[in-house]
Structures are given as structure tokens and as C-alpha cells.
Scaffold this active site. Structure first.
Site, mmCIF file in Angstrom:
data_model
loop_
_atom_site.group_PDB
_atom_site.id
_atom_site.type_symbol
_atom_site.label_atom_id
_atom_site.label_comp_id
_atom_site.label_asym_id
_atom_site.label_seq_id
_atom_site.Cartn_x
_atom_site.Cartn_y
_atom_site.Cartn_z
ATOM 1 N N GLN A 36 81.759 -8.036 9.888
ATOM 2 C CA GLN A 36 81.116 -8.959 10.844
ATOM 3 C C GLN A 36 82.109 -10.037 11.259
ATOM 4 O O GLN A 36 82.183 -10.424 12.430
ATOM 5 C CB GLN A 36 79.882 -9.632 10.224
ATOM 6 C CG GLN A 36 78.840 -8.695 9.642
ATOM 7 C CD GLN A 36 78.334 -7.681 10.640
ATOM 8 O OE1 GLN A 36 78.119 -8.011 11.805
ATOM 9 N NE2 GLN A 36 78.157 -6.449 10.196
ATOM 10 N N TYR A 74 75.590 -3.402 3.904
ATOM 11 C CA TYR A 74 75.303 -2.306 4.846
ATOM 12 C C TYR A 74 75.240 -2.782 6.297
ATOM 13 O O TYR A 74 75.158 -3.950 6.558
ATOM 14 C CB TYR A 74 74.122 -1.444 4.415
ATOM 15 C CG TYR A 74 72.716 -1.995 4.350
ATOM 16 C CD1 TYR A 74 72.327 -3.195 4.894
ATOM 17 C CD2 TYR A 74 71.732 -1.216 3.720
ATOM 18 C CE1 TYR A 74 71.007 -3.620 4.824
ATOM 19 C CE2 TYR A 74 70.415 -1.640 3.645
ATOM 20 C CZ TYR A 74 70.068 -2.838 4.204
ATOM 21 O OH TYR A 74 68.765 -3.248 4.136
ATOM 22 N N GLU A 75 75.354 -1.847 7.204
ATOM 23 C CA GLU A 75 75.552 -2.159 8.636
ATOM 24 C C GLU A 75 76.798 -3.008 8.869
ATOM 25 O O GLU A 75 76.849 -3.801 9.808
ATOM 26 C CB GLU A 75 74.322 -2.863 9.229
ATOM 27 C CG GLU A 75 73.059 -2.053 9.232
ATOM 28 C CD GLU A 75 73.201 -0.744 10.010
ATOM 29 O OE1 GLU A 75 74.049 -0.653 10.898
ATOM 30 O OE2 GLU A 75 72.454 0.196 9.692
ATOM 31 N N GLY A 76 77.800 -2.822 8.037
ATOM 32 C CA GLY A 76 79.043 -3.587 8.182
ATOM 33 C C GLY A 76 79.064 -4.767 7.248
ATOM 34 O O GLY A 76 78.227 -5.657 7.353
ATOM 35 N N ARG A 110 72.245 -4.598 13.089
ATOM 36 C CA ARG A 110 72.890 -5.737 12.439
ATOM 37 C C ARG A 110 72.043 -6.997 12.558
ATOM 38 O O ARG A 110 71.904 -7.760 11.596
ATOM 39 C CB ARG A 110 74.281 -5.971 13.058
ATOM 40 C CG ARG A 110 75.275 -4.945 12.589
ATOM 41 C CD ARG A 110 76.631 -5.058 13.278
ATOM 42 N NE ARG A 110 77.547 -4.118 12.629
ATOM 43 C CZ ARG A 110 78.835 -4.020 12.890
ATOM 44 N NH1 ARG A 110 79.402 -4.789 13.812
ATOM 45 N NH2 ARG A 110 79.582 -3.148 12.235
#
Lengths: 588, 588
Positions: free
Chosen positions: B441, B434-436, B293
Site C-alpha cells: 500500500q 491480505y489484498e497487499g 482494498r
């Protein structure tokens, strides 16, 4: 799938555009709301059933170029033929040339629908509309008789030829040549770029309107003339003759609107016909451009509507994660998650706000054209001209934002082309650029529409808003709360207008550095104002027990807009009033 | 052309990341600023000369799939081989396994450079970094000995396998199966989607880290285990054995980062090795995800830097229109027009602000790892964990905005793919997803990082900002002006934190509806704070006569950010404190 939002459009026509004043005009006395309803519902079905299904396939195939010819994606030719046969091009054009003479306020809704369905397709009729506008105002009777009926029917299409490789937004640098011949025609020579639908095979002929200079023309914008250059020459009996000396040498490979061919046109001594007077081309082009700018603003609303529908439908179907409030441990449709709700609500109110703003502007356009007295027409024209750069600038910037939020709602699926959300994000990106970038709209708003009359038109708008504030203050608690936000925003607008009027002459760079913040502030305010007016109309309808669900939703939109969008005006005011020094001194 | 911004990075390392504390750590005692300078300048050249030239061609060709194999665009294999041979993968990894052991604060700068040069290329090393992170923390000694050195060198690459078709962001729904075999290995079965570099031929082996469930695992996230699944089995002597039963069945057709293959992987009884304990997979994956992240946040800065460089260079070359101040009637380079200046200044300060925020976070990462006392490490870890969702969320949202502004600076040319601005706009769009997603977040920031400790970490941050405010108040007039804006923003942050701490438990939907506005407010504040610290450092340097041009520019950036970006926090505060009712009641 796309469903035309005809209900919201009809609400705006009835409550926002000043419908009672419009149908009181002799030109529109034959129309009523039922006619508007019938037209928009039928056109909405046509857009949804015939035009919308070609949007994705058009994007995939794109317009293709080969040796001077452009082939449209499958289905476009047939759809265009139906569009013309059903008379849709002619909706708001003059009855003298076969048009249906509908008010702009209705025509604007139709333009939005078509663009939601398929922006690439809709660009062809949009440019034809512009050509009709210019010819109607400045063409000779012979020119009108030769070209207008075919353009109004859509049998022929129109284009605008402004941009040249060395002159993007700067028309002073146009240097295509026009040399007068003994027969009164002109030979046109030069290269034009970014010509939307400059070459295609959907219509039987294309009427290019071209800016060029005669040999003895003065430098700069005062030496530009406007010419009509048909793709095929038109014989005396209206039949098509030889191909004119204008060639498409390539089309652009673009980020979006890929089915709309963007041509490079080479004029090699093409035969052109002067429109109006020599060296007056710019003012004719402005008529055409203003119509086109307003229409591009509608494209911003249109792409937002399409992106919103797609995202909402995804969010209602996609089941993912348990809710944060712990009400169940099961996964729920993502529309229930607070931030997805926030994204969708923002998409919705920016769309509705933009649509209402455009409807309001369209009402002034109708009055500017047909109001009884010159004073009324002047007042309406001033309001309409003030609003045009706002519709163009604010609605297209929002179109990009809404399309981007639409991708976000889809999560990872939004980044996959097959989902369709990404196409809107790509298509939308041209909107704040073509027909004059947002900065050019903002310079127009600040220079011609605000400073030129010392802020009179702007302050008149503020006074109209005050009237709405008074009505809100006398209303329900929700109306009062929205009124307070509207009042804050209106005062910010007034302080900014005063600031510009008193400082722009001495510090033009500081002023124009605040032009886009001013446009965004004013667009935000004017949209929020229309939604506040919607709230008042919806409360009245609710009190009469009418259409509870729809009217409650309109109130909710106005309230969300006031709390979540209008609150941005303070930062814009601060940038304008306090940000010029840091802008002008920052090192790049 | 791309030039790595090593000077700004080194400024941040020296003045923002807490460099004196970092090099005081025994782990980094061998480093000094000259080493960092040498590394970043050399890597910057490598990125500019070897990696950046493949960005456009990679986009055009894309990764191609055929019968289970993925072919990378021309040049990628050779570039990757050079990247590995020159040791660039190993920069900030442990020396025990061949890494160079550089501080994160230096490694972060390197990650940004590589991503500016070519985001598609950089995703391969980025995922390998994540795999190294997880294995270093949770792998057995045998696993470390078998895999780490090859991953640290980059000879082998790593992947993260979380997402499944029915479970996007919701790891509770992961249902890939892992069945323990008599030899202690597991048979892994299931389908994973969106696997970045899940199949490719640049590295000799790929180490998949895969979330799956054992047959008796509890439901939800408490029943997830993490497995290491090599593409090729590794023999006892480290040589490669048979292909494992994992197949790439397709790759996605995406909006951007087209050269990065996004794979659908089918695990059909593939041999996997349990990492750590059964049912503890989520916490190991979080280590990996937090590193990833943070790196994705750097990608946001990176794409912004690349878009800014391209737009600035265009704006300096493109001559168009006379200036609004009438200083000449000749056309000038568009960088001189106030609104182009505004666009570029905004692009620049969002980029610099994001970079400074990431440098600040990286400094805390170094301390969290190696500080002398557990108290110091805990404090640093809390700060670092608070900042990770801000770096990821704020910098990636800004990456999308800056890339879009970059298109706008180019006008019509920006919409033509050959210009290159459109690629950044397309590539950037995945970053807030992506990656949350940004919402994920924001939920992390609000739930785990703010509410869980009752706002203690957040308020500590506010107190650190107050200290900077005190220094600004004692400084130059510009410092004082920036201090006033910072103070307003910090107070808005505090009021929002207090609001959440006191209301989130009773009204979770209202609170989480304000989570993204909170993230954007906090990210804005923390970035602006770092630029305010830059201003102080630059004023000190200027007073000593050092590097006048650069330091003056840093002051200008801080000032522009304060006047034009920080001013957005009030609207965010208002949305959070006053907007929940309208959000929760709006009809969609």
C-alpha cells in the site's frame, strides 16, 4: 531453528552490566568472562538442541487436563529431567543450597535463552526461581533446609499463588483463609486462578507459595500472609509423604503458551507453613514478584529474539519481486526490499536494546546484593528497583510488537499456523499482562520509584546518561549524532520527571494517566542509552581491530535505534505534559 | 454482544462524506438521509441479531475440509440465505442488475457493520463485491447478463485468484496457463493459493476470477489476462450445468478468521471465459483490488469497533482496585482507572478516526463515479485513489493495535480464549497483509499516488486541510488547539512530500524505506483532519442545541486524537527525512 545469541549477551556482560565491578565483588571473585562464555555457550547449545525443538509440538498438543491431573506434551518430561540433571536450574542460585552462584548478569542471559527456545517450558523454571528468591529471603532455617536444595536443583518446582477470581491485580481483595492449628501449621482454604504450572508431572513435587489471610488479619494488603503449601507433604527425612489437600480443578484454554498449564487450584484445608511473620506476606511476595517481573521482561526480549531469527531467515530465503531501485528485473530475496529491511531492523534493535537494558539492570542487581558498603548497596538497589518496571513493561510491550512485525515480514505465510510466526504472536501477548500489567508497572515506576523519593533516583539516572553524552560528543561523527538524539530524549525524560514531581500530588488522575507514556519514554531512553554505550565500546574495539563485523553491526544498531526509535520520546512527552485534559474529559 | 454504531456512521455520512454533493448527483437524487438511516438501522439490527452470534462459534468450529468439499460452521448457511433473501448483498450495486444503487458512502458503513459482526462471514460478500466490480467494468454484455444479477443478489459468490505458491505479492511471476479453444473459451491450468471462500457451500455457485497467461503472452505483468471460471458451468437458460475442472485440494490452518475457508485451488484444464482483452488482466484486477482494498480498510475499522465495544463493556463491569486519587478506598470499575481510560480512549479515537477517513474516501468514490463533468470526476478519482492505500494501510494497522489494546484492557482474562478478546487479536492480524501488505500500500501511495504526478494530488489534500485549519482558527478554544496540532501535522506531511518528490528518483531505496512511515503519517493526518471536521460540525450542532451528549463526545474524540495520536507525525517525519542512512546501513 534457534541459535542462542550468546555473542551479543557476552558483549553486554562485558560492556554494559559493569562486569569489572561485578567480578571485583568477593562473591563473584572466582568468575571470569571465560567462565561466563563457557556456561552460556553450553547452555545455548542445550536450549537449541533439546528445548527449542519442543516449542511447536508443545503448542500443538498443549498441556492436557484430566480429573485433577495435567499431562505435559510429549518430550517435556524428558527435557525437564535433562535440564535438572545438567544443573541448569541452579545457575545463579546460592552455593549454600547447591547452586552455582553465578552473577545475575550471567543468569539473565541464560533465562533469556531458555525462553527464546520455548517460553512454555521456561515458565516452570522461572516460577521456581521466584520461589527460591522468596524462601531465601524470608524462609526459616528449617524451611530452607527442607525445600531449598530441591528447588535449586529443579527436582521440585515452585509456584506463585496470588490471583483469585474476584481479585485479579488487586491483592487487597485476596480472601483465601489460613487458620492456625495447634501444631503451628495453618489450614489453607480458597480458590486461586491463573497459577502457572500449578499442576504438572515434570517435577516430583510442587511447592506452592500462597497468599492468604488469618482470621484476625486487618483488611487490605496489610493483612496478607505468605504460606508454603507443598503438593506432597515432606517427611522428616526429606522423602515425600501424603498428597496435600490442594487440587487442580481445571486448566485454562489460552491464546498462547499452551504447553504451560495455567491452573485453577482449590485449597481445601491444605496444610501450609507460614513464611516469615503473619501479615507481612506482601513484602515477601514483592521480592518474589520483582524477580519474576524482571524475568518476564527477559521473556519479552526472548520472544523478540526468536521472532526476529525466524523472520530474518524467511526474508533471506523468500524470493519475491524485483527491487525498487531497478538494479535488476529479477526477483530478489525480500530482505533486499527497503520496507522488509525496515521491519527487520526495527525488530533487531528493539531486541538488542531490550537485552542491553536487562543486562544493565542485572548488573545493578549483583551490586545491590554484594557491594561492599551499605551506601553502595542502597544506591544499586535504588537503580535496580527503578529499572525493574522498565524491563518488565518496555521489553514486554516490545515483545508483542516484534512478534507482530515478525508475522508481517512473512506476509500471508505468517498467518498460517504451520509457519510458526503466529505462535510467537500468540505467546507474546501474555507478557505485558502477567506479573502485573504494563499499567501496574507504570504505576510502580511513577509512584514508588519516582515520586516517593522526589525524583532523586530518576534524576541520578539522567546524570549518568549525561556522562555518556559527554563521551559521545568527544567521539566519531556517528557517536556525536547518536549523542544529540540521546540528549534530546534525556531532556524530555527530565522534563517529565519534574512535571510529575511538581503536579502528581494535586492532580493524581492526570499524573497516572501519563504513567504508561512515562514508562515507555523512560524504557525507550534507557534502552537507547545502553545501545549508545554499546556504540562507544564497539568503537573502542574497532580501533583495536577487534571483531570488525560484529562491532560494526553494534554501531549500526545504535544508530538505527537513535534515528528510528528514540525519536518517539517527544510524542510521549507531549502526551504527558499536554494530554491530561483531553484524556480526563473524553467520553467513553 | 455487538451494537452497530449507526449513529456515528450517519454523522459521517452527513458531515464528512460530502453528502450534499452526493445527493445532488442525478444517480443518487432519489436518496436522502432518512433512507440511509432506515437502511443502516435495519441492517445494523440484522448484523447484531443474525450474524454476530455466529462469530465465536464460527471461530471454534472453523471451516472444515473433506475430500474437496468445505463445510461451513453451523448456522452460516442459514444466515447467508437470510442475508441474500433480505437483499443485503445488493445494497450499493447497480440497479440494472437488481442492485439497490446506494451511494458508496452508505455502502461503506454497511460493510463495516457486517465485518464487525463477523469478519469470517463478511469475507464472502466482500469478495463477491470485488467480482461485481470487475465484471461491471470489464465484462462483456453476455457475461454481465449471465453472471451479474446472481452475484448482485448473492445467490452466487465471487472469488479473486491471484496468488500462486511461487508468486505471493509479485504478480509478474503468475504462471497459470490459459489456452484458447476453438469455441472461444480457454482451458485454465495452474495452482492458486490463499483463495478466500474458494470453496464452500453457502452459495449455489462460485464465480472465480482468475489471473493466467496465454501461451504467447509477454513476460511480467503485461502478459496477464483475467478469466471468469465458474465452479458450475451455467447453461443458456441460466440453470447450473456440470462441475468445472477446478478442485479445492486443501484449506489453510490459520491464526484467525477460521470460519472463512482459505482454499488451495487446482485448475486442471478448467473452462474459463476471457474478461475484456488478453494481456489487460492486471488493470481489470486493479479495479477489483481497489474495491477490495478499501473494503479491507473497513475491516480494520470494523474489528477495532468490535474490540472496543467488548473492552468498554468489560471495563465498566469489572470492579478492581481503589482509585489512585484516593476518592474512595473501595474498589471501582476499572474504566475509572486512568490508564484503562487511556487505553479505551485510544481504541475509540483510532476507530472513529478510521471510520471518518473511510467515509471521506467513500464520498470521493461516489463523485468519481457520477460527478457531472470529466474534470470533477478526475479530481474525485485522484482524491479517491490517493486515499485508498491510506484507508487500507492505516486502518488495518490500527485494527491490529486496537484489538491488542482490547486484550490488554481485559488483563489476564484477555488471554483466555473464552473471553473473546483474543479472537479479535487473531482475526485482525491478517488485515495488514491480505489484498497487499502495508508496504505494498505504501509503495502504491508513494509511487503511483504521490511521485507520478509530482506531488500534485498530495499537495491538493494539504490545501484542503489548510481550509479546515482556517475554520478551526476562527472557532472555540478547543477548535483552535486542535487546529494548531493539525497544522503541525499538515506541515510535516508537506515537507515529506517535497522531500520524496525531490529525492526519490536519485535515491529510490532511501525513499521506499520511508514509504510505510509516510503512509502512517499521512493516514494519521487524514484521520485527524476528518475528526477536526467532525469537531466543527459538532460545535455547529451544539450551538443549535442538537444532541448534546453525542456532539460533546465527538468534540472530545477530536481533541484526544489531536493530543495523543496526531503528535506521532513528527517522529514519522524524522524517520523519513533523517533515517534513511541508518536504515540502509544497518547490518541484519
Amino acid at each position: 531453528m534457534f541459535i542462542a545469541p550468546s555473542k551479543d549477551m557476552l558483549f553486554n556482560i562485558e560492556h554494559i552490566s559493569g562486569w569489572s565491578d561485578i567480578v571485583a565483588l568477593p562473591a563473584y571473585s572466582a568468575f571470569d568472562l571465560e567462565d561466563a562464555t563457557a556456561v552460556l555457550e553450553e547452555f545455548g547449545r542445550f536450549c537449541a538442541e533439546v528445548i527449542a525443538p519442543l516449542n511447536v509440538s508443545g503448542d500443538i498438543t498443549g498441556a492436557r487436563y484430566d480429573k485433577g491431573r495435567v499431562t505435559m506434551p510429549d518430550g517435556f518430561d524428558d527435557a525437564y529431567t535433562s535440564f535438572v540433571e545438567m544443573g541448569w536450574q541452579s545457575l545463579h542460585h546460592p552455593e549454600d543450597y547447591g547452586g552455582q552462584g553465578l552473577p545475575r548478569s550471567v543468569g539473565a542471559a541464560a533465562t533469556e535463552m531458555l525462553n527464546s527456545a520455548n517460553m512454555s517450558f521456561a515458565l516452570c523454571p522461572l516460577l521456581t526461581d521466584g520461589a527460591i528468591e522468596a524462601l531465601s529471603k524470608a524462609g526459616s532455617d528449617t524451611q530452607k533446609d527442607t525445600y531449598l536444595a530441591k528447588l535449586v536443583s529443579g527436582e521440585w518446582s515452585g509456584t506463585m499463588n496470588l490471583t483469585e477470581p474476584q481479585a485479579g491485580s488487586d491483592l487487597a481483595r485476596v480472601n483465601s483463609k489460613a487458620v492456625r492449628q495447634n501444631d503451628g501449621t495453618y489450614q489453607i482454604t480458597g480458590t486461586k486462578i491463573f497459577i502457572t504450572y500449578g499442576e504438572h508431572d515434570m517435577s516430583k513435587n510442587t511447592i506452592h507459595l500462597v497468599l492468604a489471610r488469618t482470621p484476625d488479619a486487618p483488611a487490605g494488603v496489610k493483612g496478607i500472609s505468605l504460606f508454603l503449601v507443598p503438593k506432597f507433604m515432606v517427611n522428616g527425612d526429606g522423602s515425600l509423604g501424603n498428597r496435600n489437600a490442594v487440587t487442580c480443578v481445571s486448566i485454562e484454554h489460552k491464546l498462547g503458551v499452551k504447553a504451560s498449564p495455567t491452573a485453577v487450584l482449590e485449597f481445601e484445608g491444605a496444610t501450609g507453613f507460614l513464611i516469615g511473620d503473619e501479615n507481612s506476606g506482601l513484602s515477601y511476595m514483592f521480592d518474589m514478584m520483582n524477580a519474576a517481573r524482571f524475568a518476564v521482561g527477559l521473556q519479552g526480549v526472548a520472544i523478540a529474539e526468536r521472532a526476529y531469527q525466524q523472520a530474518l531467515s524467511f526474508a533471506k530465503e523468500r524470493v519475491q519481486s524485483a527491487p525498487v531501485d531497478g538494479s535488476t528485473r529479477d526477483a530478489v530475496a525480500i530482505v533486499n526490499h527497503p520496507d522488509v529491511r525496515r521491519l527487520l531492523a526495527r525488530m533487531q534493535v528493539l531486541t538488542e536494546g531490550g537485552r542491553a537494558l536487562a543486562a544493565y539492570a542485572a548488573g545493578w542487581q549483583d551490586l545491590a546484593r554484594y557491594a561492599a558498603s551499605p551506601e553502595q548497596r542502597d544506591e544499586a538497589a535504588a537503580a535496580s528497583e527503578f529499572l525493574t518496571p522498565l524491563v518488565k513493561g518496555y521489553c514486554t510491550e516490545n515483545g508483542v510488537e516484534v512478534a507482530s512485525l515478525g508475522v508481517q515480514v512473512h506476509g500471508g505465510m505468517g498467518f498460517i499456523e504451520e509457519t510458526g510466526a503466529a505462535q510467537h504472536y500468540r505467546d507474546a501477548r501474555i507478557l505485558p499482562i502477567y506479573e502485573g500489567t504494563t499499567a501496574i508497572q507504570a504505576n510502580d515506576l511513577l509512584g514508588r520509584k519516582t515520586l516517593r523519593d522526589g525524583g532523586v533516583t530518576a534524576m541520578k539516572m539522567a546524570n549518568r546518561i549525561k556522562e555518556t553524552e559527554r563521551q559521545l560528543a568527544a567521539g566519531s561523527p556517528v557517536a556525536q549524532a547518536v549523542g544529540i538524539r540521546l540528549s534530546v530524549a534525556r531532556k524530555a525524560f527530565q522534563s517529565v520527571v519534574k512535571h510529575f514531581v511538581s503536579t502528581a500530588k494535586d492532580t493524581p488522575n492526570a499524573a497516572y494517566g501519563g504513567a504508561v507514556p512515562y514508562l515507555m519514554l523512560a524504557g525507550n531512553l534507557m534502552s537507547g542509552w545502553q545501545l549508545a554505550r554499546s556504540l562507544l565500546a564497539a568503537e573502542t574495539a574497532l580501533a583495536a581491530g577487534k571483531d570488525v563485523e560484529f562491532m560494526t553491526a553494534k554501531i549500526g544498531s545504535a544508530r538505527f535505534y537513535a534515528d528510528h526509535v528514540l525519536c518517539d520520546v517527544d510524542a510521549q512527552r507531549s502526551r504527558i505534559l499536554e494530554g491530561a485534559d483531553s484524556l480526563l474529559s473524553v467520553a467513553l
